[in-house]
Design an enzyme around this catalytic site. Sequence first.
Site, short mmCIF file in Angstrom:
data_model
loop_
_atom_site.label_atom_id
_atom_site.label_comp_id
_atom_site.label_asym_id
_atom_site.label_seq_id
_atom_site.Cartn_x
_atom_site.Cartn_y
_atom_site.Cartn_z
N ASP A 294 0.88 -1.17 0.00
CA ASP A 294 0.00 0.00 0.00
C ASP A 294 0.91 1.22 0.00
OD1 ASP A 294 -2.18 1.86 0.42
OD2 ASP A 294 -3.35 0.19 1.19
N HIS A 328 1.50 1.82 -3.36
CA HIS A 328 0.55 2.69 -4.05
C HIS A 328 1.03 4.13 -4.12
CE1 HIS A 328 -3.00 -0.25 -3.03
NE2 HIS A 328 -2.08 -0.77 -3.81
#
Length: 518
Positions: A294, A328
Amino acid sequence: MKLTLIRAMTRSAVFELENGLCFRPAEPFTVLLDGKEVYDACNTNVFSVYSLQPAHPYTLTVRAGGETLTASFVTREESFFVDASRYGLVGDGVTDNTAKLQAALSTCPPGGTVYLPAGRYRTASLFLKSHTTLYLEQGAVILGDNDRTHYPILPGVIGSHNEVDEYYLTGWEGNPLDSLASLINITQAEDVTITGQGEIDADAQHGDWWQDVKKKKIAWRPRTVSITDSRYVVLHGVTVKNSYSWTIHPMFSTGLDLLDFKIRNPYDAPNTDGIDPESCVNTRIIGADIHVGDDCIAMKASKVFLGMRLKKSCKNTVIRNCLLDKGHGGIVIGSEMSGGVKDMVVTQCLMDHTDRGLRVKTRRGRGKTAVIDGLVFHNVEMRGVKAPFVINMFYFCDPDGHSDYVQCRQAMPVDDFTPRLGSLTMEDIVATDAQYAGCYFDGLPEMPIGQVVMKNVRICFDPNAQAGQAAMADGRPAVKKLAIYAENVNRIELHNVQIEGYEGERLQFANVGSFEED
């Protein structure tokens, strides 16, 4: 070029080679400690030495690029040395060592070091106390228990006897919700150090932690390392891996040093952010090497309940000489930032194939205390980052994230729930092999982004770029090789901003107040 001591601990020390480069030197260098070679080809600007003696003077020498640099330092004193193996630990990776290792941590006198020798020590939650050091020897692994019933439940809110005051012990994604205690917990403590060359391995891939992640099971998922309501905490040297959810989560803490360590989570492991400081003050993140599923580093300040109630900003943050790999976003602000994120400097960082580089995400409903201001990104390199610069005030998170209130493109009334973005400065940045968009700035019509200043920035697109959504908001089209898109921004300054390989118009502006370029 300059050699600087970042911090000396009782049995380790961390240094920085100041060369102006991002994370890595131009060529490997040699490191000697008191004349004895430690590294013959060190290839990171931040590096450490271990297995030192307490209260001992040392001289460190670096030979780099024809120069010889030296630094003298003295390690911290140590009151007691506590060998945790004497408490009956079994390092076979199977036996439950929770109570025995906790006994070593709890009985260590102030100023002492708990030493964990090589071995794989299976445990559930551990709690560290003030004025102690945990030293993980090379080959020592704290291995997380995969039975969630073995983890204590930490109440998100503890009420006071006066039925007015509340204490917030833990949280989940910005709200004070009951969560399982982390593998390593530092709570209401000060002067705590975790150091060494060992590992903290949550072992989440062998449990059900990454399944049905939006569903609460007993309580919300633990983090691997939590630092709550604490001061002067150091995390150094270790590798933290396979996290249950967010990997390192400091909350309401001051004076944190997160230095020269690694985070390793699989790229497809859900919600396994690297470092998420929440409403913390005076944080240094230097020399971190992060590969996660993430956001790599995400600055947070709670959701609207805590943000507006406590008004605790995340402020005075330095992020330097870090490698932010995959993930991300490289450096992210939000989206849980209702207390505000202010005064952050990011420099000499290398972002390698993250989806986005600098990523600001907020939305209506975060509140008038959700102020982002004073962010400076200087001397940063991005390689293969799909969208290097994204500011998104329509981020579609939370159960109401796709509602008209959050996603409406018409101006809404400015009220107590309207977030604000102030000034962002980005200078001396090179981004190569971008794909979606070089810059994507999407402000609210009723509260535009205040000011974006870019100076000495070069963005090059991958000739084989694929289209994708630069900002996670409803109704935003997939884009490819989009140079600069800006909507609802009060002021934009571009000074020596070069963009190569883009398609279409270079500047696509809507409702931009003033614009200056040279």
